[in-house]
Design an enzyme around this catalytic site. Structure first.
Site, PDB file in Angstrom:
ATOM      1  N   CYS A   1      -2.986 -15.903 -11.220  1.00  0.00           N
ATOM      2  CA  CYS A   1      -2.803 -16.168  -9.798  1.00  0.00           C
ATOM      3  C   CYS A   1      -3.483 -17.499  -9.469  1.00  0.00           C
ATOM      4  O   CYS A   1      -4.339 -17.957 -10.219  1.00  0.00           O
ATOM      5  CB  CYS A   1      -3.454 -15.077  -8.948  1.00  0.00           C
ATOM      6  SG  CYS A   1      -2.829 -13.432  -9.329  1.00  0.00           S
TER       7      CYS A   1
ATOM      8  N   ASP B   1      -6.861   0.235  -1.499  1.00  0.00           N
ATOM      9  CA  ASP B   1      -6.843   1.270  -2.530  1.00  0.00           C
ATOM     10  C   ASP B   1      -8.270   1.522  -3.007  1.00  0.00           C
ATOM     11  O   ASP B   1      -9.146   0.666  -2.854  1.00  0.00           O
ATOM     12  CB  ASP B   1      -5.964   0.814  -3.695  1.00  0.00           C
ATOM     13  CG  ASP B   1      -4.504   0.663  -3.255  1.00  0.00           C
ATOM     14  OD1 ASP B   1      -4.025   1.545  -2.533  1.00  0.00           O
ATOM     15  OD2 ASP B   1      -3.882  -0.344  -3.630  1.00  0.00           O
TER      16      ASP B   1
ATOM     17  N   ARG C   1      -5.254  -4.866  -8.596  1.00  0.00           N
ATOM     18  CA  ARG C   1      -5.103  -4.897 -10.059  1.00  0.00           C
ATOM     19  C   ARG C   1      -6.211  -5.719 -10.699  1.00  0.00           C
ATOM     20  O   ARG C   1      -6.012  -6.385 -11.696  1.00  0.00           O
ATOM     21  CB  ARG C   1      -3.734  -5.462 -10.460  1.00  0.00           C
ATOM     22  CG  ARG C   1      -2.593  -4.617  -9.996  1.00  0.00           C
ATOM     23  CD  ARG C   1      -1.314  -4.712 -10.820  1.00  0.00           C
ATOM     24  NE  ARG C   1      -0.333  -3.846 -10.196  1.00  0.00           N
ATOM     25  CZ  ARG C   1       0.673  -4.266  -9.400  1.00  0.00           C
ATOM     26  NH1 ARG C   1       0.879  -5.559  -9.223  1.00  0.00           N
ATOM     27  NH2 ARG C   1       1.480  -3.414  -8.835  1.00  0.00           N
TER      28      ARG C   1
ATOM     29  N   CYS D   1      -8.469  -7.513  -5.090  1.00  0.00           N
ATOM     30  CA  CYS D   1      -7.193  -7.241  -5.754  1.00  0.00           C
ATOM     31  C   CYS D   1      -7.128  -5.807  -6.283  1.00  0.00           C
ATOM     32  O   CYS D   1      -8.044  -5.338  -6.942  1.00  0.00           O
ATOM     33  CB  CYS D   1      -6.985  -8.214  -6.897  1.00  0.00           C
ATOM     34  SG  CYS D   1      -5.439  -7.918  -7.763  1.00  0.00           S
TER      35      CYS D   1
ATOM     36  N   ARG E   1       7.512   4.252 -10.645  1.00  0.00           N
ATOM     37  CA  ARG E   1       6.976   5.379  -9.910  1.00  0.00           C
ATOM     38  C   ARG E   1       8.038   6.076  -9.064  1.00  0.00           C
ATOM     39  O   ARG E   1       8.058   7.279  -8.955  1.00  0.00           O
ATOM     40  CB  ARG E   1       5.852   4.875  -8.991  1.00  0.00           C
ATOM     41  CG  ARG E   1       5.303   5.950  -8.086  1.00  0.00           C
ATOM     42  CD  ARG E   1       4.731   5.352  -6.827  1.00  0.00           C
ATOM     43  NE  ARG E   1       3.461   4.685  -7.074  1.00  0.00           N
ATOM     44  CZ  ARG E   1       2.913   3.862  -6.187  1.00  0.00           C
ATOM     45  NH1 ARG E   1       3.534   3.594  -5.055  1.00  0.00           N
ATOM     46  NH2 ARG E   1       1.759   3.282  -6.457  1.00  0.00           N
ATOM     47  N   TYR E   2       8.888   5.267  -8.426  1.00  0.00           N
ATOM     48  CA  TYR E   2       9.926   5.806  -7.548  1.00  0.00           C
ATOM     49  C   TYR E   2      11.250   5.857  -8.319  1.00  0.00           C
ATOM     50  O   TYR E   2      11.428   5.128  -9.295  1.00  0.00           O
ATOM     51  CB  TYR E   2      10.087   4.891  -6.336  1.00  0.00           C
ATOM     52  CG  TYR E   2       8.888   4.807  -5.422  1.00  0.00           C
ATOM     53  CD1 TYR E   2       8.499   5.900  -4.651  1.00  0.00           C
ATOM     54  CD2 TYR E   2       8.160   3.624  -5.314  1.00  0.00           C
ATOM     55  CE1 TYR E   2       7.417   5.812  -3.788  1.00  0.00           C
ATOM     56  CE2 TYR E   2       7.074   3.527  -4.452  1.00  0.00           C
ATOM     57  CZ  TYR E   2       6.708   4.623  -3.686  1.00  0.00           C
ATOM     58  OH  TYR E   2       5.646   4.522  -2.832  1.00  0.00           O
TER      59      TYR E   2
ATOM     60  N   CYS F   1      -8.128 -12.971  -5.840  1.00  0.00           N
ATOM     61  CA  CYS F   1      -8.624 -12.305  -4.635  1.00  0.00           C
ATOM     62  C   CYS F   1      -9.640 -11.256  -5.056  1.00  0.00           C
ATOM     63  O   CYS F   1      -9.385 -10.469  -5.965  1.00  0.00           O
ATOM     64  CB  CYS F   1      -7.469 -11.638  -3.900  1.00  0.00           C
ATOM     65  SG  CYS F   1      -6.071 -12.745  -3.675  1.00  0.00           S
TER      66      CYS F   1
ATOM     67  N   ARG G   1      13.459   2.109  -8.119  1.00  0.00           N
ATOM     68  CA  ARG G   1      12.919   0.747  -8.156  1.00  0.00           C
ATOM     69  C   ARG G   1      11.699   0.682  -9.075  1.00  0.00           C
ATOM     70  O   ARG G   1      10.969   1.666  -9.217  1.00  0.00           O
ATOM     71  CB  ARG G   1      12.555   0.252  -6.764  1.00  0.00           C
ATOM     72  CG  ARG G   1      11.668   1.181  -5.945  1.00  0.00           C
ATOM     73  CD  ARG G   1      11.993   0.970  -4.454  1.00  0.00           C
ATOM     74  NE  ARG G   1      11.041   1.586  -3.542  1.00  0.00           N
ATOM     75  CZ  ARG G   1      11.070   2.883  -3.218  1.00  0.00           C
ATOM     76  NH1 ARG G   1      11.914   3.705  -3.807  1.00  0.00           N
ATOM     77  NH2 ARG G   1      10.213   3.358  -2.339  1.00  0.00           N
TER      78      ARG G   1
ATOM     79  N   ASP H   1      -1.529   3.985  -0.047  1.00  0.00           N
ATOM     80  CA  ASP H   1      -0.906   4.222  -1.344  1.00  0.00           C
ATOM     81  C   ASP H   1      -1.693   5.372  -1.966  1.00  0.00           C
ATOM     82  O   ASP H   1      -2.859   5.201  -2.340  1.00  0.00           O
ATOM     83  CB  ASP H   1      -0.964   2.953  -2.194  1.00  0.00           C
ATOM     84  CG  ASP H   1       0.264   2.817  -3.081  1.00  0.00           C
ATOM     85  OD1 ASP H   1       0.904   3.853  -3.352  1.00  0.00           O
ATOM     86  OD2 ASP H   1       0.567   1.689  -3.505  1.00  0.00           O
TER      87      ASP H   1
ATOM     88  N   LYS I   1       3.495   5.535  -1.383  1.00  0.00           N
ATOM     89  CA  LYS I   1       2.978   4.989  -0.135  1.00  0.00           C
ATOM     90  C   LYS I   1       3.318   5.928   1.012  1.00  0.00           C
ATOM     91  O   LYS I   1       4.458   6.353   1.145  1.00  0.00           O
ATOM     92  CB  LYS I   1       3.591   3.609   0.126  1.00  0.00           C
ATOM     93  CG  LYS I   1       3.161   2.563  -0.886  1.00  0.00           C
ATOM     94  CD  LYS I   1       3.735   1.203  -0.529  1.00  0.00           C
ATOM     95  CE  LYS I   1       3.349   0.152  -1.551  1.00  0.00           C
ATOM     96  NZ  LYS I   1       3.997   0.363  -2.871  1.00  0.00           N
TER      97      LYS I   1
END
Ligand SMILES: *Cc1c(COP(=O)(O)O)cnc(C)c1O
Ligand code: SF4
Length: 345
Positions: free
Chosen positions: A103, A271, A112, A110, A90-91, A107, A94, A308, A315
Site C-alpha cells: 500500500c 474489526d 489485514r 488496517c 465468504r458469500y 494504515c 462474490r 463485519d 457484514k
C-alpha cells in the site's frame, strides 16, 4: 518509471526520518515498525499539520499497537475462508481477490495488518494464476473484488493483465477495485490509467476516505478522473477513535465525498483485529453518529453502518431509529425522535 512510482520510492519507511520531522519517540516508533511496517507517501505526509492530528493518527506507528489487547490477528476467519491463498470466498456469489500486499501508506488500523506490507506474504505469479483459475472454475462467482493491499499499486500492465483475464471469464459480471490510492497517492490516478480502466466495464471502485481533510484538490482530481471514465465511485470509511468519531466530522466527510462524486457506501465498525484496539469506538457512539446523518443531510450522504461479524459471518447493517410491531400497527421513530404509527396492511 512513472511519477507516482518515483514518489512511492521516496515514501518514509524509516522511523528516523519521521523523528527528524516531528517531535516523537524514535525508539517506540522503531519497535512498532519492526512488527507492523511503516510507509507514508510524500503526499500523505504533506497532509499532516501536527503530531497527533487525524492524519498522523492514521499513519504513524503507536506503541499501543504492541499492547496485549486480547484481540485476534484474523477475527473474520479470512484465512479459513480462503480456498487458494489470494482468494477469500465468504458469500455465495462474490470473492475478494488479494492482488498485492503493498500500500502507499500502511494504515495503523488496517484489518489485514497481519499481512499487509510483509514481503513473506506478497503475491507471486503462481499465487495470482491460482486465484484466477479459482474464479474461472467457480461459476457461482459473478462479482470479483480486487483488494489487498492496494491493487492500484500494481503497474498499469500488471493490472491490465489481471483485468483482461477476469473479463474473459463469462460468469464474472462485475469487477470492483477497493483502493485507498485516491486518498494516499492521488497522482497514481493518471489519465493513462483511466483510459485503460474504461475497457473493463462494468467496473466499480470503492475508495477509502476517513477524514474531511483528506478531501483535497489532489484527491478530488483523482476521483474526477475516475468518475469521468464512467466508473461509479463508492467510499468505505472506518469509524476511528480520535479521527472521525463525532457526528459533525462524519457529516462533513460524507458531504464532501458527494461533492467529488463519491457515494458513501459503508461506515465500518472497527474489526476486532489485534494491534488496533486503541482505535475502537463504542457501537452506541457509532449509532449516535448515524443518527446525526439520517434526515439531517442528503439520503445519498447516508451509508450503511456495518459490523463485519467475527468468524466470517458477514457484514450486518445497524440502524439507529428502528421500528417495532404493536398489534396491527408499526410504531416508527423519525429523525426528530417523534413517534409515528403506521398501519401494517
Ligand atoms: C466485504 C466483503 C465482501 C463484499 O461485500 P458487499 O457487501 O457485497 O460489498 C465480499 N467478501 C468478503 C470476504 C468481504 O469481507
Ligand atoms: S490501504 Fe487498505 S489494505 Fe492498505 S494498509 Fe490501509 S487499510 Fe490496509
Amino acid at each position: 518509471m512513472e511519477t507516482w512510482q518515483k514518489n512511492l520510492k521516496a515514501a518514509i519507511i524509516d522511523p528516523g526520518e519521521l523523528a527528524a520531522l516531528f517531535p516523537c519517540d524514535r525508539e517506540s516508533l522503531s519497535m512498532v515498525a519492526d512488527r507492523y511496517p511503516l510507509r507514508i507517501s510524500p503526499y500523505y505526509l504533506s497532509l499532516i499539520q501536527e503530531a497527533g492530528d487525524p492524519i498522523w493518527r492514521q499513519c504513524v506507528p503507536d506503541i499501543r499497537e504492541l499492547r496485549e489487547d486480547g484481540l485476534h490477528p484474523d477475527p473474520l476467519a479470512e484465512e479459513y475462508l480462503s480456498p487458494v491463498p489470494c482468494i477469500i470466498h465468504r458469500y455465495p456469489d462474490r470473492v475478494v481477490f488479494l492482488a498485492t500486499t503493498s500500500c502507499a501508506v500502511y494504515c495503523r488500523f488496517c484489518m489485514r495488518k497481519r499481512k499487509v506490507g510483509c514481503s513473506s506474504t506478497d503475491v507471486d505469479r503462481e499465487a495470482l494464476e491460482a486465484a484466477i483459475r479459482y474464479v474461472e472454475e467457480t461459476p457461482a462467482v459473478r462479482d470479483v473484488i480486487l483488494s489487498g493491499g492496494d491493487p492500484l499499486l500494481l503497474s498499469d500492465d500488471q493490472l491490465e493483465y489481471l483485468l483482461q483475464r477476469l473479463r474473459k471469464i463469462p460468469h464474472v459480471e462485475i469487477i470492483r477495485i477497493g483502493t485507498r490510492v485516491p486518498v494516499t497517492l492521488p497522482e497514481r490516478i493518471t489519465s493513462k490509467l483511466c483510459r485503460m480502466l474504461k475497457f473493463y466495464h462494468p467496473l466499480f471502485i470503492n475508495t477509502h476516505f476517513n477524514h474531511p481533510r483528506e478531501v483535497t484538490p489532489q484527491s478530488s482530481l483523482a476521483c474526477s478522473r475516475l468518475a469521468d471514465a464512467g466508473i461509479p465511485l463508492g467510499n468505505q470509511t472506518v469509524l476511528l477513535k480520535g479521527v472521525n468519531d463525532d457526528p459533525e466530522t462524519m457529516k462533513s466527510l460524507m458531504q464532501r465525498l458527494l461533492a467529488i462524486r463519491v457515494r458513501p457506501y459503508y461506515i465500518h465498525q472497527m474489526d476486532l483485529v489485534k494491534g488496533t484496539g486503541h482505535f475502537r469506538v463504542e457501537v452506541k457512539r457509532g449509532l449516535e453518529i448515524m443518527r446525526g446523518l439520517r434526515g439531517y443531510t442528503s439520503g445519498l450522504a447516508n451509508p450503511y453502518y456495518v459490523i463485519d461479524a467475527p468468524g466470517g459471518k458477514g457484514k450486518i447493517p445497524l440502524l439507529p431509529d428502528s421500528a417495532c410491531f404493536q398489534g396491527d400497527l408499526l410504531v416508527m421513530r423519525n429523525y426528530l425522535g417523534e413517534t409515528i404509527e403506521y398501519p401494517l396492511s
